[in-house]
Design a protein around this motif. Structure first.
Motif, PDB file in Angstrom:
ATOM      1  N   GLU A   1       2.785   3.231  -3.386  1.00  0.00           N
ATOM      2  CA  GLU A   1       2.208   4.231  -4.213  1.00  0.00           C
ATOM      3  C   GLU A   1       2.380   5.618  -3.682  1.00  0.00           C
ATOM      4  OE1 GLU A   1      -1.226   3.501  -6.055  1.00  0.00           O
ATOM      5  OE2 GLU A   1      -1.083   1.618  -5.948  1.00  0.00           O
ATOM      6  N   TYR A   2       2.635   5.697  -2.310  1.00  0.00           N
ATOM      7  CA  TYR A   2       2.662   6.913  -1.649  1.00  0.00           C
ATOM      8  C   TYR A   2       4.144   7.457  -1.149  1.00  0.00           C
ATOM      9  CZ  TYR A   2      -2.066   5.738  -1.183  1.00  0.00           C
ATOM     10  OH  TYR A   2      -3.479   5.056  -1.276  1.00  0.00           O
ATOM     11  N   ILE A   3       5.246   6.435  -1.934  1.00  0.00           N
ATOM     12  CA  ILE A   3       6.302   6.657  -1.028  1.00  0.00           C
ATOM     13  C   ILE A   3       7.158   7.827  -1.260  1.00  0.00           C
ATOM     14  CG2 ILE A   3       7.720   5.684  -3.408  1.00  0.00           C
ATOM     15  CD1 ILE A   3       9.481   4.083  -1.173  1.00  0.00           C
ATOM     16  N   GLN A   4       6.489   8.788  -2.335  1.00  0.00           N
ATOM     17  CA  GLN A   4       7.186  10.164  -2.482  1.00  0.00           C
ATOM     18  C   GLN A   4       7.009  11.122  -1.397  1.00  0.00           C
ATOM     19  OE1 GLN A   4       7.140  11.628  -6.456  1.00  0.00           O
ATOM     20  NE2 GLN A   4       6.778   9.566  -6.988  1.00  0.00           N
ATOM     21  N   PHE A   5       5.870  10.764  -0.897  1.00  0.00           N
ATOM     22  CA  PHE A   5       5.483  11.714   0.181  1.00  0.00           C
ATOM     23  C   PHE A   5       4.927  11.363   1.691  1.00  0.00           C
ATOM     24  CE2 PHE A   5       0.773  11.793  -0.201  1.00  0.00           C
ATOM     25  CZ  PHE A   5       0.551  11.018  -1.169  1.00  0.00           C
TER      26      PHE A   5
ATOM     27  N   LEU B   1       8.399   2.734   5.279  1.00  0.00           N
ATOM     28  CA  LEU B   1       9.498   2.663   6.477  1.00  0.00           C
ATOM     29  C   LEU B   1       9.172   1.710   7.245  1.00  0.00           C
ATOM     30  CD1 LEU B   1      12.136   3.868   7.269  1.00  0.00           C
ATOM     31  CD2 LEU B   1      11.064   5.475   8.553  1.00  0.00           C
TER      32      LEU B   1
ATOM     33  N   ASP C   1       0.761  -1.106  -0.020  1.00  0.00           N
ATOM     34  CA  ASP C   1       0.068   0.114  -0.048  1.00  0.00           C
ATOM     35  C   ASP C   1       0.750   1.284  -0.018  1.00  0.00           C
ATOM     36  OD1 ASP C   1      -2.208  -1.525   0.213  1.00  0.00           O
ATOM     37  OD2 ASP C   1      -2.554  -1.446   2.131  1.00  0.00           O
TER      38      ASP C   1
END
Lengths: 273, 563
Positions: free
Chosen positions: A232-236, A242, A229
């Protein structure tokens, strides 16, 4: 035991595993929120005192999901390794005790199984079954017994002609008694060591499967699918990748430290005084 | 440039890469940001106005590589996107989605509505200077209806009983019965050159990778797995496009595309709601150079019932589930507000969409009452409704699509609140279709439909379309709907047709064979160096006038560095 824990690495491993297990067991008591409680008004909040590890794409509390995910990840590890060890002990004992063509047959089956990349075998099998936590445990168990089999067989081969075994046999002990009261207890140490290391790899396989969407199914949380999940949001929303990543890393490290430490401590060549 | 870029990328990105790879192996592509070109471009002021001029290269990204550039053979969206710049059709839709001529000057429909005569424009030419005549059109029709041609688009054209070419500029087709979607089908058929294909097997011809068309662009270079480069066709039948070259780079991962966009290596891409609503607002450096466009897309998401299975054959159960689902929550949570509720299978705001219809409101009490009327109550007190001793539980099936999976989770929770236990199962697309949809082995699915511009939806809703592999896999069967769909195909008068489809939508909403969930916006990012884009977008979308887009020479990339 004391000697064991005096090794700092084993102690660290033991503390890690014990605390992860404890947290998993008491998850319902510590989890601040229902792990499946959705709140579309609180999507992707960063870690704060209200949400220790932030919230995910559906506004669910990541800390609570991590705790419940620990239960799943660890349960998969234990059950899968339990299955693998049971199969491994039975086949390894038969092969090592009776030798001859039975041994040859079982060892060739082991060779065949080992020649197939396990992860892809699991992927193929899961693609045909419903991906559920029980299927995953069974499939991981059924595809990872080869190491234990070899280990048990090797132990049995070396113990089979030792004096105490021959003596018991001369006294008229039956095969079953020989195997379970004389041979098996003397080969337990390597089995335990390999089981502990096996749990580490089962946790990794489960995370990998869930990461690919073939493992534990939504909305149930496991470390692997929290990580997916988060991808997809790893950039922000770094907290979504983590924390589960760290959890997997630390847990696997813990099992490895403990397993390696045990092996060192009980290695006959280093500890037989 | 790509070669040099690659080396830079390895050096600059290594430390970042090591960190990221620990947690997300799929993000390896992430290291291509922060290239030096970004820094230079940040100093350019993209707010100045320049008059339209020719030249420049537009670079966009696509997720998939076309298998062929003959659209009728390829069938995938990547192919039609590229081929649509190379080939013409007889007709096209204008910016208001009205049919107009493309290769034809005009067309007549006979008084019995069975014969359509197309009058081609004069002096049409292929890119290789050969004349384009009605012979080519007839040839294309023969190919698309040929049994040996492996195309899914043949059935519409097989309804033509007679096709003829009275002269080089006239093409006439006759149908056995009036067929209202006919003009739409001719607007979708790319006309192929007979002189190059007449001795070829269309399924395997090398022409598919080396096409000659008649539209604004022609293929200059196709590098497998990397890019397709189109360059302006001097013989174009529709006048000259302003931009010289279109370069479509193949970048399968959306996150990687986004990094390429940030690094100014591509000019445009389709965004997902997270990129649009969360990442962009937090990046003023990107907003300075990149403009965002939002328009209602051509598809909707739905929850479909297997009407052959109990209890979904009961209209009260279907309506209850419809009332129990909070559609606004799905739009807010999954699409981050970037979507609209829908109440019919037509794009809201278009002629065919019935403005009187409203989606079922979220009303759990009404849902409970309907379920009670259908015999579902919690008799054993376990929190799950039951009937005849069996608990109400079923499986929601969907394919590996993050948005659909999240939609499933939201629906699951709402159903749980009224006492229905739903499990979610996510499957890979091929096994989803092959093992569950085709043999109809499912309870409930979360899926989407893309919409064509013609309102005919016979293949989705007509009771005769239920065979394995056909589109009515939910087994919907309603004699009134069947009649309306048949009437709609025969009616060529747009106003009468509109009434038919408004009535059809009304029945469909009431019957609730599917729960309409949402229609997401199409979200596009385009670099501000590209000018001439209509904003707000007309009904046909921002892509309707790409031939008028231009890149002022002051903003053009350094063309030397392209390859």
């Amino acid at each position: 035991m004391r000697k064991l824990l005096s090794n700092p690495l084993v102690l660290i491993g033991f503390i890690i595993i014990a605390s992860v297990l404890l947290l998993a067991v008491i998850a319902p008591l510590v989890a601040p929120y229902d792990p499946d409680a959705i709140d579309v008004k609180a999507i992707l909040l960063s870690p704060s005192s209200i949400h220790l590890m932030g919230t995910d794409g559906l506004g669910r509390d990541v800390f609570s999901r991590m705790l419940y995910g620990a239960r799943i990840s660890l349960m998969v590890g234990f059950v899968a390794v339990g299955i693998a060890t049971a199969i491994g002990i039975v086949l390894g004992a038969i092969a090592g005790f009776y030798r001859g063509w039975v041994d040859t047959l079982i060892m060739r089956i082991v060779d065949v199984m080992l020649s197939i990349p396990t992860f892809f075998l699991i992927l193929a099998v899961i693609a045909f079954l419903t991906p559920s936590i029980w299927n995953i445990m069974i499939v991981i168990g059924l595809t990872s017994w080869m190491g234990v089999t070899r280990l048990v067989r090797a132990e049995f081969l070396s113990l089979r002609n030792r004096e105490f075994v021959l003596a018991a046999q001369a006294l008229g002990a039956k095969d079953v008694r020989l195997i379970f009261t004389h041979l098996l207890p003397n080969s337990l140490t390597p089995i335990i060591v390999s089981s502990i290391l096996g749990i580490a790899s089962a946790v990794l396989v489960e995370s990998g499967l869930s990461f690919l969407g073939l493992g534990v199914q939504a909305p149930q949380a496991s470390w692997g699918n929290i990580l997916t999940d988060g991808k997809e949001y790893i950039q922000f929303a770094w907290w979504l990748s983590l924390f589960p990543g760290l959890a997997i890393l630390i847990t696997v490290l813990g099992y490895n430290l403990l397993g390696d430490g045990l092996r060192e401590a009980y290695n006959p060549r280093s500890s037989q005084h | 440039m790509m070669q040099i870029k690659h080396n830079q990328l390895v050096k600059l990105g290594f430390i970042k890469l090591a960190i990221i790879a620990l947690f997300a192996p799929f993000m390896i592509a992430a290291c291509s940001d922060s290239s030096s070109s970004n820094q230079i471009n940040n100093k350019i002021d993209y707010t100045k106005n320049y008059p339209p001029s020719n030249g420049g290269t537009l670079i966009d990204a696509m997720t998939g590589e076309p298998s062929s550039l003959i659209a009728m053979i390829a069938g995938e969206s990547a192919a039609s996107a590229i081929a649509g710049n190379i080939f013409n059709s007889l007709l096209k839709y204008d910016k208001n989605l009205e049919l107009t001529g493309e290769l034809v000057e005009s067309w007549d429909v006979s008084s019995d509505q069975k014969t359509i005569t197309f009058h081609l424009k004069t002096n049409l030419k292929w890119a290789d200077n050969q004349p384009l005549t009605s012979d080519d059109v007839l040839f294309t029709w023969q190919k698309v209806t040929d049994e040996k041609t492996r195309t899914p688009y043949g059935s519409d054209f097989k309804l033509v009983t007679k096709a003829e070419t009275p002269d080089a500029n006239t093409f006439r087709v006759t149908y056995a019965a009036p067929y209202a979607p006919a003009l739409d089908t001719w607007a979708g058929l790319h006309i192929l050159p007979k002189h190059l294909l007449k001795d070829q097997d269309i399924n395997t011809t090398a022409f598919a990778r080396n096409p000659v068309g008649s539209h604004y662009y022609k293929l200059e270079k196709w590098k497998n797995g990397q890019f397709l480069k189109l360059t302006r066709n001097e013989n174009a039948t529709q006048g000259q496009a302003k931009i010289d070259n279109l370069l479509s780079r193949i970048i399968p991962d959306k996150a990687a595309q986004f990094l390429e966009l940030s690094a100014d290596n591509i000019d445009s891409m389709g965004l997902n709601p997270i990129q649009y609503a969360r990442i962009f607002p937090a990046r003023p450096d990107l907003n300075k150079n990149i403009a965002l466009y939002k328009e209602l897309g051509n598809s909707y998401t739905y929850l479909g019932f297997n009407l052959k299975r109990k209890p979904f054959d009961d209209i009260r159960v279907r309506q209850a589930i419809n009332y129990a689902i909070n559609k606004q929550e799905i739009i807010d949570g999954v699409l981050l507000g970037l979507g609209e509720p829908v109440a019919s299978p037509y794009k809201p705001g278009t002629r065919w969409s019935n403005p009187d219809l409203k989606p079922y409101p979220y009303d759990p009490n009404k849902a409970r009452a309907l379920l009670k009327a259908a015999g579902y109550e919690d008799h054993d007190g376990d929190g799950i409704l039951d009937k005849d001793g069996k608990p109400f539980t079923f499986e929601i099936l969907t394919n590996q699509n993050k948005e659909r999976e999240m939609t499933g989770v939201l629906i699951q929770r709402r159903l749980n609140e009224i006492g229905i236990k739903a499990n979610i199962r996510v499957l890979e697309w091929a096994s989803f279709l092959g093992r569950f949809i085709k043999p109809k082995e499912f309870d409930v699915v979360v899926l989407g439909w893309s919409l064509s511009l013609d309102p005919d939806q016979y293949s989705i809703w007509h009771s005769s379309q239920q065979a394995p592999g056909q589109f009515n896999f939910i087994s919907y069967s309603n004699p009134r709907v069947d009649k309306l769909l048949e009437a709609g195909r025969l009616e060529l008068n747009p106003d009468k047709r509109m009434k038919i489809y408004h009535e059809f939508s009304k029945i469909l909403l009431e019957d609730s064979p599917i729960v309409f969930l949402s229609a997401g916006y199409g979200l596009t990012a385009i670099h501000k160096r590209v000018r001439g884009i209509s904003n707000p977008a007309p009904p046909a979308g921002i892509g309707h006038n790409t031939y008028e887009w231009y890149i002022p020479s002051a903003y053009a990339r350094n063309e030397m560095s392209e390859h």
